[in-house]
Structure formats: structure tokens, C-alpha cells
Write a protein that holds these residues in place. Structure first.
Motif, PDB file in Angstrom:
ATOM      1  N   GLU A  19       0.821  -1.212   0.000  1.00 25.81           N
ATOM      2  CA  GLU A  19       0.000   0.000   0.000  1.00 25.81           C
ATOM      3  C   GLU A  19       0.856   1.264   0.000  1.00 25.81           C
ATOM      4  OE1 GLU A  19      -2.627  -0.496   3.340  1.00 25.81           O
ATOM      5  OE2 GLU A  19      -3.835  -1.993   2.276  1.00 25.81           O
ATOM      6  N   ALA A  20       2.001   1.203   0.643  1.00 26.75           N
ATOM      7  CA  ALA A  20       2.911   2.355   0.692  1.00 26.75           C
ATOM      8  C   ALA A  20       3.834   2.393  -0.523  1.00 26.75           C
ATOM      9  CB  ALA A  20       3.732   2.324   1.979  1.00 26.75           C
ATOM     10  N   GLU A  21       3.604   1.480  -1.444  1.00 31.06           N
ATOM     11  CA  GLU A  21       4.405   1.362  -2.672  1.00 31.06           C
ATOM     12  C   GLU A  21       5.883   1.143  -2.354  1.00 31.06           C
ATOM     13  OE1 GLU A  21       3.414   4.606  -5.303  1.00 31.06           O
ATOM     14  OE2 GLU A  21       1.322   3.966  -5.401  1.00 31.06           O
ATOM     15  N   LEU A  22       6.129   0.298  -1.348  1.00 29.72           N
ATOM     16  CA  LEU A  22       7.489  -0.031  -0.940  1.00 29.72           C
ATOM     17  C   LEU A  22       7.855  -1.482  -1.267  1.00 29.72           C
ATOM     18  CD1 LEU A  22       7.491   1.701   2.563  1.00 29.72           C
ATOM     19  CD2 LEU A  22       8.555   2.531   0.448  1.00 29.72           C
ATOM     20  N   ASN A  84       7.982  11.789   9.711  1.00 30.35           N
ATOM     21  CA  ASN A  84       7.370  12.798   8.838  1.00 30.35           C
ATOM     22  C   ASN A  84       6.971  12.250   7.467  1.00 30.35           C
ATOM     23  OD1 ASN A  84       7.784  14.782  10.881  1.00 30.35           O
ATOM     24  ND2 ASN A  84       9.900  14.996  10.194  1.00 30.35           N
ATOM     25  N   MET A  85       6.681  10.963   7.390  1.00 32.16           N
ATOM     26  CA  MET A  85       6.199  10.351   6.147  1.00 32.16           C
ATOM     27  C   MET A  85       4.824   9.739   6.424  1.00 32.16           C
ATOM     28  SD  MET A  85       9.534   8.542   4.539  1.00 32.16           S
ATOM     29  CE  MET A  85      10.950   9.482   4.023  1.00 32.16           C
ATOM     30  N   PRO A  86       3.760  10.521   6.243  1.00 30.89           N
ATOM     31  CA  PRO A  86       2.420  10.073   6.624  1.00 30.89           C
ATOM     32  C   PRO A  86       1.974   8.772   5.943  1.00 30.89           C
ATOM     33  CG  PRO A  86       2.385  12.375   5.921  1.00 30.89           C
ATOM     34  CD  PRO A  86       3.768  11.872   5.719  1.00 30.89           C
ATOM     35  N   LEU A  87       2.404   8.521   4.730  1.00 25.61           N
ATOM     36  CA  LEU A  87       1.963   7.318   4.025  1.00 25.61           C
ATOM     37  C   LEU A  87       2.543   6.044   4.635  1.00 25.61           C
ATOM     38  CD1 LEU A  87       2.099   8.525   0.311  1.00 25.61           C
ATOM     39  CD2 LEU A  87       0.102   8.307   1.806  1.00 25.61           C
ATOM     40  N   ARG A  88       3.486   6.181   5.524  1.00 30.79           N
ATOM     41  CA  ARG A  88       4.118   4.998   6.135  1.00 30.79           C
ATOM     42  C   ARG A  88       3.659   4.772   7.568  1.00 30.79           C
ATOM     43  NH1 ARG A  88       9.715   5.844   2.941  1.00 30.79           N
ATOM     44  NH2 ARG A  88       8.702   5.724   0.928  1.00 30.79           N
ATOM     45  N   GLN A  89       2.747   5.606   8.046  1.00 31.15           N
ATOM     46  CA  GLN A  89       2.294   5.481   9.427  1.00 31.15           C
ATOM     47  C   GLN A  89       1.529   4.187   9.665  1.00 31.15           C
ATOM     48  OE1 GLN A  89       3.474   7.548  11.866  1.00 31.15           O
ATOM     49  NE2 GLN A  89       4.662   8.159  10.071  1.00 31.15           N
TER      50      GLN A  89
END
Length: 106
Positions: A19-22, A84-89
């Protein structure tokens, strides 16, 4: 029961990485996989360590009914790396849940 709960968390980690494109289709190099640094931080990003080291090793422990770790702290590293990376919370939250699950006294 703990094996099942851990498997659910591992599946959630994999989903959160996607989902985080990781999520990566390419595995790290043999040198990176041989790293002895914590989280292989010297040779690969944390997301690759999660995908190619943590997930397979933990799944192997479950498949072989081997003892699971009783002291684990992955979420603090993730918080540090991804501050500070909201998409990884969401991913950090699931890692925290895995930490808490495995650190509970048994």
C-alpha cells in the motif's frame, strides 16, 4: 495461537508495504543479504529488510514451529527512518503491533 497471530501481522506488514508502494520485485544483492549490521541498514533500505529478511525468516520460524523472538523492536527503527512520512504510518503501526505481540510475557 501465537503463530497464527504472528502470521496475521506478517501478512499485514506485507500488505502495508504494498500500500505504501514499498514492495519490490527485485531482491537485494547477495552482499546486502549478507550484511551483519542491524536491519542491514548499511546495504539496504528498511523496506527491503522487512520484505526480504524479516518476513521470510519469521515465516520460516512459524512453518517449522521454532521459537519466536521474545524481544523485538522494529517499530522504533521504522519511526526513525520514516519520520514525517504520513503514508508509512500504517506500516509503522503494524510493526508496533508485531513488537507488542512478540514482547508480551509468555
Amino acid at each position: 495461537m501465537l503463530y497464527g497471530q504472528t502470521q496475521v501481522k506478517l501478512d499485514q506488514i506485507a500488505q502495508a508495504l504494498k500500500e505504501a508502494e514499498l514492495w519490490s520485485e527485485l531482491a537485494p544483492s547477495a552482499d546486502a543479504m549478507a550484511s551483519t549490521a542491524p536491519f542491514a541498514c548499511d546495504l539496504m533500505p528498511l523496506e527491503q529488510w522487512l520484505q526480504f529478511v524479516l518476513l521470510p525468516r519469521m515465516r520460516n520460524l512459524i512453518d517449522t514451529a521454532a521459537p519466536l523472538p521474545t524481544q523485538i523492536a522494529i517499530a522504533p527503527m521504522a519511526e526513525h527512518v520514516w519520520q514525517n512520512m504520513p503514508l508509512r504510518q500504517n506500516l509503522i503501526g503494524v510493526l508496533n503491533e508485531l513488537d507488542m505481540l512478540l514482547n508480551e510475557s509468555r
